[in-house]
Design a protein around this motif. Sequence first.
Motif, PDB file in Angstrom:
ATOM      1  N   LEU A 167       0.831  -1.202   0.000  1.00 43.25           N
ATOM      2  CA  LEU A 167       0.000   0.000   0.000  1.00 43.25           C
ATOM      3  C   LEU A 167       0.866   1.253   0.000  1.00 43.25           C
ATOM      4  O   LEU A 167       0.582   2.212  -0.738  1.00 43.25           O
ATOM      5  CB  LEU A 167      -0.923   0.001   1.216  1.00 43.25           C
ATOM      6  CG  LEU A 167      -1.837   1.224   1.365  1.00 43.25           C
ATOM      7  CD1 LEU A 167      -2.737   1.356   0.139  1.00 43.25           C
ATOM      8  CD2 LEU A 167      -2.661   1.133   2.640  1.00 43.25           C
ATOM      9  N   ARG A 168       1.933   1.259   0.787  1.00 48.81           N
ATOM     10  CA  ARG A 168       2.797   2.433   0.822  1.00 48.81           C
ATOM     11  C   ARG A 168       3.506   2.633  -0.517  1.00 48.81           C
ATOM     12  O   ARG A 168       3.664   3.765  -0.972  1.00 48.81           O
ATOM     13  CB  ARG A 168       3.821   2.311   1.944  1.00 48.81           C
ATOM     14  CG  ARG A 168       4.687   3.558   2.106  1.00 48.81           C
ATOM     15  CD  ARG A 168       5.314   3.612   3.460  1.00 48.81           C
ATOM     16  NE  ARG A 168       4.346   3.371   4.505  1.00 48.81           N
ATOM     17  CZ  ARG A 168       4.608   3.454   5.810  1.00 48.81           C
ATOM     18  NH1 ARG A 168       5.822   3.794   6.216  1.00 48.81           N
ATOM     19  NH2 ARG A 168       3.676   3.218   6.701  1.00 48.81           N
ATOM     20  N   ILE A 169       3.929   1.542  -1.143  1.00 49.33           N
ATOM     21  CA  ILE A 169       4.578   1.640  -2.450  1.00 49.33           C
ATOM     22  C   ILE A 169       3.616   2.246  -3.469  1.00 49.33           C
ATOM     23  O   ILE A 169       3.982   3.143  -4.241  1.00 49.33           O
ATOM     24  CB  ILE A 169       5.058   0.254  -2.921  1.00 49.33           C
ATOM     25  CG1 ILE A 169       6.139  -0.295  -1.981  1.00 49.33           C
ATOM     26  CG2 ILE A 169       5.588   0.333  -4.341  1.00 49.33           C
ATOM     27  CD1 ILE A 169       6.525  -1.726  -2.273  1.00 49.33           C
ATOM     28  N   VAL A 170       2.369   1.772  -3.464  1.00 47.44           N
ATOM     29  CA  VAL A 170       1.377   2.274  -4.416  1.00 47.44           C
ATOM     30  C   VAL A 170       1.090   3.748  -4.179  1.00 47.44           C
ATOM     31  O   VAL A 170       1.061   4.560  -5.114  1.00 47.44           O
ATOM     32  CB  VAL A 170       0.078   1.447  -4.312  1.00 47.44           C
ATOM     33  CG1 VAL A 170      -1.038   2.096  -5.132  1.00 47.44           C
ATOM     34  CG2 VAL A 170       0.320   0.025  -4.787  1.00 47.44           C
ATOM     35  N   LEU A 171       0.893   4.129  -2.907  1.00 47.82           N
ATOM     36  CA  LEU A 171       0.573   5.520  -2.591  1.00 47.82           C
ATOM     37  C   LEU A 171       1.729   6.456  -2.949  1.00 47.82           C
ATOM     38  O   LEU A 171       1.532   7.533  -3.528  1.00 47.82           O
ATOM     39  CB  LEU A 171       0.227   5.652  -1.104  1.00 47.82           C
ATOM     40  CG  LEU A 171      -1.081   5.000  -0.650  1.00 47.82           C
ATOM     41  CD1 LEU A 171      -1.243   5.151   0.853  1.00 47.82           C
ATOM     42  CD2 LEU A 171      -2.273   5.589  -1.381  1.00 47.82           C
ATOM     43  N   ALA A 172       2.957   6.053  -2.589  1.00 42.84           N
ATOM     44  CA  ALA A 172       4.118   6.908  -2.872  1.00 42.84           C
ATOM     45  C   ALA A 172       4.385   6.997  -4.363  1.00 42.84           C
ATOM     46  O   ALA A 172       4.762   8.068  -4.871  1.00 42.84           O
ATOM     47  CB  ALA A 172       5.346   6.372  -2.134  1.00 42.84           C
ATOM     48  N   THR A 173       4.204   5.889  -5.080  1.00 39.84           N
ATOM     49  CA  THR A 173       4.384   5.917  -6.534  1.00 39.84           C
ATOM     50  C   THR A 173       3.361   6.836  -7.183  1.00 39.84           C
ATOM     51  O   THR A 173       3.685   7.613  -8.097  1.00 39.84           O
ATOM     52  CB  THR A 173       4.262   4.498  -7.112  1.00 39.84           C
ATOM     53  OG1 THR A 173       5.244   3.646  -6.503  1.00 39.84           O
ATOM     54  CG2 THR A 173       4.483   4.508  -8.614  1.00 39.84           C
ATOM     55  N   ARG A 174       2.119   6.746  -6.724  1.00 36.78           N
ATOM     56  CA  ARG A 174       1.083   7.651  -7.249  1.00 36.78           C
ATOM     57  C   ARG A 174       1.442   9.106  -6.974  1.00 36.78           C
ATOM     58  O   ARG A 174       1.286   9.973  -7.843  1.00 36.78           O
ATOM     59  CB  ARG A 174      -0.263   7.320  -6.598  1.00 36.78           C
ATOM     60  CG  ARG A 174      -1.418   8.168  -7.120  1.00 36.78           C
ATOM     61  CD  ARG A 174      -2.643   8.056  -6.255  1.00 36.78           C
ATOM     62  NE  ARG A 174      -2.418   8.618  -4.922  1.00 36.78           N
ATOM     63  CZ  ARG A 174      -3.367   8.711  -3.989  1.00 36.78           C
ATOM     64  NH1 ARG A 174      -4.582   8.271  -4.242  1.00 36.78           N
ATOM     65  NH2 ARG A 174      -3.083   9.226  -2.807  1.00 36.78           N
ATOM     66  N   THR A 175       1.935   9.369  -5.767  1.00 38.73           N
ATOM     67  CA  THR A 175       2.322  10.737  -5.417  1.00 38.73           C
ATOM     68  C   THR A 175       3.414  11.242  -6.346  1.00 38.73           C
ATOM     69  O   THR A 175       3.362  12.380  -6.837  1.00 38.73           O
ATOM     70  CB  THR A 175       2.808  10.790  -3.958  1.00 38.73           C
ATOM     71  OG1 THR A 175       1.716  10.446  -3.093  1.00 38.73           O
ATOM     72  CG2 THR A 175       3.331  12.172  -3.598  1.00 38.73           C
ATOM     73  N   LEU A 176       4.399  10.388  -6.602  1.00 33.40           N
ATOM     74  CA  LEU A 176       5.527  10.795  -7.442  1.00 33.40           C
ATOM     75  C   LEU A 176       5.095  11.009  -8.892  1.00 33.40           C
ATOM     76  O   LEU A 176       5.428  12.030  -9.513  1.00 33.40           O
ATOM     77  CB  LEU A 176       6.617   9.723  -7.356  1.00 33.40           C
ATOM     78  CG  LEU A 176       8.065  10.158  -7.602  1.00 33.40           C
ATOM     79  CD1 LEU A 176       8.486  11.232  -6.613  1.00 33.40           C
ATOM     80  CD2 LEU A 176       8.990   8.952  -7.478  1.00 33.40           C
ATOM     81  N   VAL A 177       4.321  10.062  -9.437  1.00 29.20           N
ATOM     82  CA  VAL A 177       3.905  10.148 -10.842  1.00 29.20           C
ATOM     83  C   VAL A 177       2.949  11.318 -11.060  1.00 29.20           C
ATOM     84  O   VAL A 177       3.141  12.152 -11.962  1.00 29.20           O
ATOM     85  CB  VAL A 177       3.261   8.824 -11.289  1.00 29.20           C
ATOM     86  CG1 VAL A 177       2.659   8.972 -12.687  1.00 29.20           C
ATOM     87  CG2 VAL A 177       4.286   7.692 -11.272  1.00 29.20           C
ATOM     88  N   VAL A 178       1.911  11.391 -10.240  1.00 25.42           N
ATOM     89  CA  VAL A 178       0.937  12.477 -10.380  1.00 25.42           C
ATOM     90  C   VAL A 178       1.608  13.825 -10.132  1.00 25.42           C
ATOM     91  O   VAL A 178       1.322  14.817 -10.828  1.00 25.42           O
ATOM     92  CB  VAL A 178      -0.244  12.266  -9.420  1.00 25.42           C
ATOM     93  CG1 VAL A 178      -1.177  13.477  -9.437  1.00 25.42           C
ATOM     94  CG2 VAL A 178      -1.007  11.006  -9.784  1.00 25.42           C
ATOM     95  N   GLY A 179       2.508  13.874  -9.148  1.00 27.37           N
ATOM     96  CA  GLY A 179       3.185  15.125  -8.841  1.00 27.37           C
ATOM     97  C   GLY A 179       3.999  15.642 -10.012  1.00 27.37           C
ATOM     98  O   GLY A 179       3.890  16.827 -10.387  1.00 27.37           O
ATOM     99  N   PHE A 180       4.807  14.773 -10.619  1.00 23.54           N
ATOM    100  CA  PHE A 180       5.628  15.215 -11.755  1.00 23.54           C
ATOM    101  C   PHE A 180       4.774  15.538 -12.976  1.00 23.54           C
ATOM    102  O   PHE A 180       5.043  16.525 -13.683  1.00 23.54           O
ATOM    103  CB  PHE A 180       6.670  14.156 -12.100  1.00 23.54           C
ATOM    104  CG  PHE A 180       7.960  14.316 -11.340  1.00 23.54           C
ATOM    105  CD1 PHE A 180       8.782  15.411 -11.552  1.00 23.54           C
ATOM    106  CD2 PHE A 180       8.341  13.376 -10.396  1.00 23.54           C
ATOM    107  CE1 PHE A 180       9.970  15.575 -10.859  1.00 23.54           C
ATOM    108  CE2 PHE A 180       9.524  13.531  -9.689  1.00 23.54           C
ATOM    109  CZ  PHE A 180      10.342  14.628  -9.914  1.00 23.54           C
ATOM    110  N   LEU A 181       3.740  14.739 -13.231  1.00 24.98           N
ATOM    111  CA  LEU A 181       2.877  15.029 -14.382  1.00 24.98           C
ATOM    112  C   LEU A 181       2.164  16.358 -14.207  1.00 24.98           C
ATOM    113  O   LEU A 181       2.061  17.156 -15.154  1.00 24.98           O
ATOM    114  CB  LEU A 181       1.856  13.900 -14.565  1.00 24.98           C
ATOM    115  CG  LEU A 181       2.417  12.561 -15.072  1.00 24.98           C
ATOM    116  CD1 LEU A 181       1.300  11.528 -15.155  1.00 24.98           C
ATOM    117  CD2 LEU A 181       3.096  12.723 -16.429  1.00 24.98           C
ATOM    118  N   ALA A 182       1.672  16.609 -12.990  1.00 22.66           N
ATOM    119  CA  ALA A 182       0.981  17.875 -12.740  1.00 22.66           C
ATOM    120  C   ALA A 182       1.946  19.056 -12.839  1.00 22.66           C
ATOM    121  O   ALA A 182       1.611  20.101 -13.412  1.00 22.66           O
ATOM    122  CB  ALA A 182       0.321  17.840 -11.356  1.00 22.66           C
ATOM    123  N   ALA A 183       3.138  18.900 -12.281  1.00 18.64           N
ATOM    124  CA  ALA A 183       4.128  19.991 -12.324  1.00 18.64           C
ATOM    125  C   ALA A 183       4.544  20.290 -13.760  1.00 18.64           C
ATOM    126  O   ALA A 183       4.670  21.460 -14.154  1.00 18.64           O
ATOM    127  CB  ALA A 183       5.343  19.613 -11.483  1.00 18.64           C
TER     128      ALA A 183
END
Length: 335
Positions: A167-183
Amino acid sequence: MLHIRVITPSELTETVTGVCAESVAVTNVVVLPGVAREPAGDLVQFDLAREAADAMLSRLRDLGIDRTGSISVENVDVSISAAATTAEEAAPGYDDDAVVWDELDARTAADARLSWAFLAFLALATQIAAIGALLDQPILIVGAMVLGPEFGAVAAICFGVVRRDRLRIVLATRTLVVGFLAAIAVTTACAAVSRWPLGWIQPSMLDDRPLTDFIVHPDRWSFVVAVLAGIAGILSITAAKSSALVGVFISVTTVPAAGNIAVAIPLGHWGEVGSSAVQLGVNLAGMFVAGVATLAVQRVLSQRYGVQMPLPRTQQRRARLGRGPRRVVRPRRRT
């Protein structure tokens, strides 16, 4: 030193204080019977050498305090106490080398979340990096590196891999991917507005920039630096060295690569889009590999050589090497 605050059911208070009394790493024990209301119970507070924190917290969880009561941990910045000094010197090991896994667990859990603050900081850092690439200004690139919050999510993924927390891997990966795509999306939109309606930027601005050209030229050294930065980053988090973590941010070319992608798209430099994406991937991969390996090694060392609880007060020999003359810690007499 760490300050531990425990709310414990009354029937377990003697057991908790007994564990404290048996350990050389504990001092300044305070017991306030019946003061806790939610959850109900007694309040036990004590100071603990950081080296023994992981073992002590594990022991308290074994007693079920985390379910029937509460355990809180705070860092003590200044402790003017001979008893605290004695406890620190008597506990085997060094506080800088001690990994408090519960503290790391809480920190990476917070860093794995996709928050508005994370998105805002990453978007701002990416825009500063984009301006630095356009103006060929390394100082802006460095500023963007420092501002970027992405290493927290990287550390959360590494922790999740070592602890097998999907769960932590999925959440952190989502944070990283969504964060860079949004930025990148926000910065690309700003760059597009700057080019066409405003006419502030032109494709020629990315043609010749010798000072920031490294962003679009990933090589073996990019990976090596990312690996070294990943090791340093994990060590700085586990040792609570925030100043060292700033150096890690400046070492990796993640945010600058994202910023370069964002400005290269509206300016039509498609070759730089690809090379910047490779640079971003190489840096993230290097930090992932190094972070997982570093945490795995620290976990093995903690399990094999970590402090065991209780640390009996009859154990008078110091287990530290190379720290000057040994001092004998004599047990205090009970009155």
